[in-house]
Design a protein around this motif. Structure first.
Motif, mmCIF file in Angstrom:
data_model
loop_
_atom_site.group_PDB
_atom_site.id
_atom_site.type_symbol
_atom_site.label_atom_id
_atom_site.label_comp_id
_atom_site.label_asym_id
_atom_site.label_seq_id
_atom_site.Cartn_x
_atom_site.Cartn_y
_atom_site.Cartn_z
ATOM 1 N N UNK A 371 0.827 -1.209 0.000
ATOM 2 C CA UNK A 371 0.000 0.000 0.000
ATOM 3 C C UNK A 371 0.856 1.253 0.000
ATOM 4 N N UNK A 372 0.262 2.325 -0.461
ATOM 5 C CA UNK A 372 0.824 3.673 -0.408
ATOM 6 C C UNK A 372 0.019 4.465 0.614
ATOM 7 N N UNK A 373 0.675 5.019 1.621
ATOM 8 C CA UNK A 373 -0.012 5.775 2.669
ATOM 9 C C UNK A 373 0.388 7.237 2.616
ATOM 10 N N UNK A 374 -0.592 8.120 2.710
ATOM 11 C CA UNK A 374 -0.315 9.553 2.710
ATOM 12 C C UNK A 374 0.096 10.030 4.097
ATOM 13 N N UNK A 375 0.876 11.096 4.113
ATOM 14 C CA UNK A 375 1.277 11.744 5.358
ATOM 15 C C UNK A 375 0.272 12.842 5.671
ATOM 16 N N UNK A 376 -0.517 12.662 6.738
ATOM 17 C CA UNK A 376 -1.509 13.650 7.154
ATOM 18 C C UNK A 376 -0.957 14.608 8.209
ATOM 19 N N UNK A 580 -7.417 7.674 2.768
ATOM 20 C CA UNK A 580 -6.339 7.400 3.727
ATOM 21 C C UNK A 580 -5.049 7.022 3.001
ATOM 22 N N UNK A 581 -5.197 6.172 1.986
ATOM 23 C CA UNK A 581 -4.054 5.696 1.221
ATOM 24 C C UNK A 581 -4.548 4.880 0.048
ATOM 25 N N UNK A 582 -3.613 4.229 -0.633
ATOM 26 C CA UNK A 582 -3.944 3.514 -1.860
ATOM 27 C C UNK A 582 -3.469 2.068 -1.740
ATOM 28 N N UNK A 583 -4.386 1.110 -1.608
ATOM 29 C CA UNK A 583 -3.962 -0.301 -1.618
ATOM 30 C C UNK A 583 -3.522 -0.698 -3.018
#
Length: 620
Positions: A371-376, A580-583
């Protein structure tokens, strides 16, 4: 070379299944919470020996009566072991726990190869007193085997379980969740919500105790006994008896327990190559730390625990080499490793095939997903800057299908996009959950829409996006290259910032815009709460959403699979709608070992192939 595909039962649990708490890198650079609970293709297994014929998902009952001389070499990756206590927020990882799981007590339950939860009668027994049905509270009685002891002779008993409970920071000990007294990796739910009063027994050294849950916690099998460390050692280090330590917990003696926490947090950590004094590091399992067995930067060796009360280890020594994942296949060929779990890239199987009859290979689906997770917490994707519009723009330009087609399908022809987080494509409920949570909008690249959303976000181009991951990792390097070739066309400037210390430094520090890694899972239902809920320990990117928080709280307080299913739909829909992010994809799995070894068995769970390492035998 003999290749066999492991067959697993499908859809063991209705919906999601995550692990207990965070991990960091492993040979596949996974961290230790993942979703899903079943695997695979249903193809029949082939091959000879115990590892090729046993069809159960549990540990095979083998007639091991004595430990054979010999040394087996295995590696979880290049990362150095950090110490006896691998349960802190800084040390909990796949590579640390695969070692310490051989040393810590087994506990009452364990994960089978497909995520099924099995009882461990050798360690003790478990009886449900009440609460599986009806309105009565959920009460569980645990009885530890009379013979169960630490290697120094001290009994494994109620004191250890009581200290396990308090080390997870009940509110009276840690009123500020942001400043826990014990630096424990787990969230506060176990002591504060699930078991607010702690385990109950008649004496500090009792072998039988009860646990009463405040709610119908669905993962009750997986918490009590999951984090055991020797309470008597802690007591000795702060100058009290084990009985006095337990009484301090009962009396809520914050001052004394803060002293205990100081040792728990620091006293079991080690400098590279410096093993802890055996007096403070007893074994509760089949293996123990071998004196002089840690060579910094190279390996650490465990030896069979001569004081183990139950079935002995099959082989005397296991040495864990600290080797980068891309060196494992060569090490297997050279005889420097006997068992490997290489990253399943397009080159993996051809490379193993070249090793001929000297190796045996197992393949199978895994409960691990990329997955790709964004930094919030900071950067262009936060709500104060580009927000949802910019996150969606990035999602529209990420060529997910190309990543699967180029990097995964050559290894697993049945691979498909992963469009959920709490359930896998090969699980029964996947399509139902997807039908109510995700409309497929990001399945195909849409550069025109990405450009429109960038303009809507108000962020000037070029937009720097650093993608961080644990390097070296050839597949992830390729993933970033594919993403860059697409996303740079619309105004992003994607930069590969993969580093060897990503999990230790960049991830906890938030020094990235997008994090690329994997969650690796087992048979747990509610531990996704630790990843997606506000201020929970594994929520590295700082995501916060009231709807998600409430859905997890509802799911984690129910034993009803229908509640789990409905709340999972809510969670998945909200995680997509707020991005939230991209699986990306579920990982294919490969295990290879020296030909003729017995009892080496691929598993879909986060425990990896070493899940039954105490049963491994070298070829005669």
């Amino acid at each position: 070379m003999k290749i066999r595909r492991t067959a697993q039962a499908a859809s063991v649990v209705a919906v999601g299944a995550l692990v207990l708490a965070a991990c960091t890198s492993s040979p596949d650079d996974t961290t230790g919470d993942a979703t899903g609970d079943s695997t695979a293709s249903g193809e029949e297994t082939t091959g000879s020996g115990s590892s090729g014929t046993y069809e159960g998902t549990d540990k095979e009952e083998l007639d091991i009566t004595e430990t054979a001389d010999g040394e087996i070499f295995y590696s979880t990756g290049q990362d150095e072991w950090t110490g006896y206590n691998t349960l802190t927020a800084d040390t909990y990882s796949t590579y640390n726990n695969v070692i310490m799981d051989r040393v810590r007590p087994d506990g009452f339950f364990y994960f089978g190869t497909d995520g099924t939860i099995h009882e461990n009668p050798e360690f003790g027994s478990v009886e449900v007193v009440s609460g599986l049905e009806g309105d009565e509270p959920l009460v569980i009685e645990y009885t530890v085997s009379d013979d169960a002891t630490w290697s120094d002779g001290n009994a494994i008993d109620y004191a250890d379980f009581m200290f396990e409970w308090v080390s997870q920071n009940p509110e009276w000990l840690s009123p500020d969740p942001a400043a826990p007294v014990f630096n424990h990796v787990s969230g506060p739910d176990y002591p504060n919500v699930q078991v607010p009063d702690g385990p109950q027994a008649d004496s500090f050294d009792a072998k039988t105790f009860t646990v009463e849950y405040a709610e119908k916690y669905p993962d009750w099998k997986l918490v009590t006994g999951a984090y055991l460390l020797p309470a008597h050692v802690v007591a000795d280090q702060i100058g009290v008896t084990e009985e006095e330590l337990v009484q301090a917990i009962v009396d809520q003696d914050v001052e004394l327990l803060t002293q205990a926490a100081e040792f728990w947090n620091e006293g079991w950590l080690s400098n590279p190559g410096e093993l802890p004094d055996p007096a403070i590091a007893p074994s509760g399992g089949r293996y123990q730390l071998m004196e002089g067995g840690w060579t910094a930067g190279q390996s650490i060796t465990l030896e069979a625990n001569p004081e183990y009360w139950g079935t002995p280890a099959a082989t005397d020594r296991i040495t864990f080499r600290f080797l980068a994942a891309d060196a494992h296949t060569q090490a297997l060929e050279n005889g420097d490793l006997n068992v490997i779990e290489p990253q399943a890239t397009v080159d993996t199987l051809p490379q193993l095939e070249q090793l001929g009859d000297g190796v045996e290979v197992q393949t199978g689906a895994e409960l691990t997903w990329e997955h790709l997770d964004f930094n919030f917490n900071n950067g262009v994707f936060t709500e104060d800057e580009g927000g949802l519009a910019l996150r969606e723009a990035f999602a529209y330009c990420v060529p997910r299908q190309q990543i699967v087609d180029n990097l995964i399908a050559p290894v697993d022809p049945e691979a498909e996009l992963m469009n959920a987080r709490e359930v896998f494509p090969f699980q029964d409920n996947y399509d139902e959950i997807l039908g109510e949570s995700y409309d497929g909008r990001f399945d195909e690249v849409n550069l025109e829409e990405a450009e429109r959303l960038i303009a809507e976000s108000g962020i000037a181009t070029p937009i720097d996006v650093r993608i961080g991951y644990s390097a070296p990792n050839p597949r992830r390097t390729s993933e970033v290259e594919i993403i860059k070739s697409s996303c740079d066309q619309v105004g992003f400037n994607v930069t590969d910032v993969g580093t060897a210390d990503f999990f230790a430094n960049a991830l906890p520090a938030g020094d990235y815009e997008v994090a690329l890694f994997a969650w690796a899972g087992s048979g747990q239902i509610a531990s996704g709460q630790n990843i997606y809920s506000t201020d929970y320990p594994q929520n590295y990117g700082g995501y916060s959403n009231t709807t998600v928080d409430e859905a997890w709280a509802t799911l984690a307080a129910s034993l009803d699979p229908e509640v789990h299913l409905e709340q999972t739909k809510v969670i998945e829909r909200e995680l997509w709608d707020t991005l939230y992010g991209i699986p990306l994809f579920a990982h294919p799995g490969v295990v290879a070992h020296t030909a003729g070894m017995e009892n080496v068995r691929h598993t879909a769970t986060q425990n990896g192939v070493a899940w039954n390492a105490e049963q491994w035998l070298l070829a005669e």
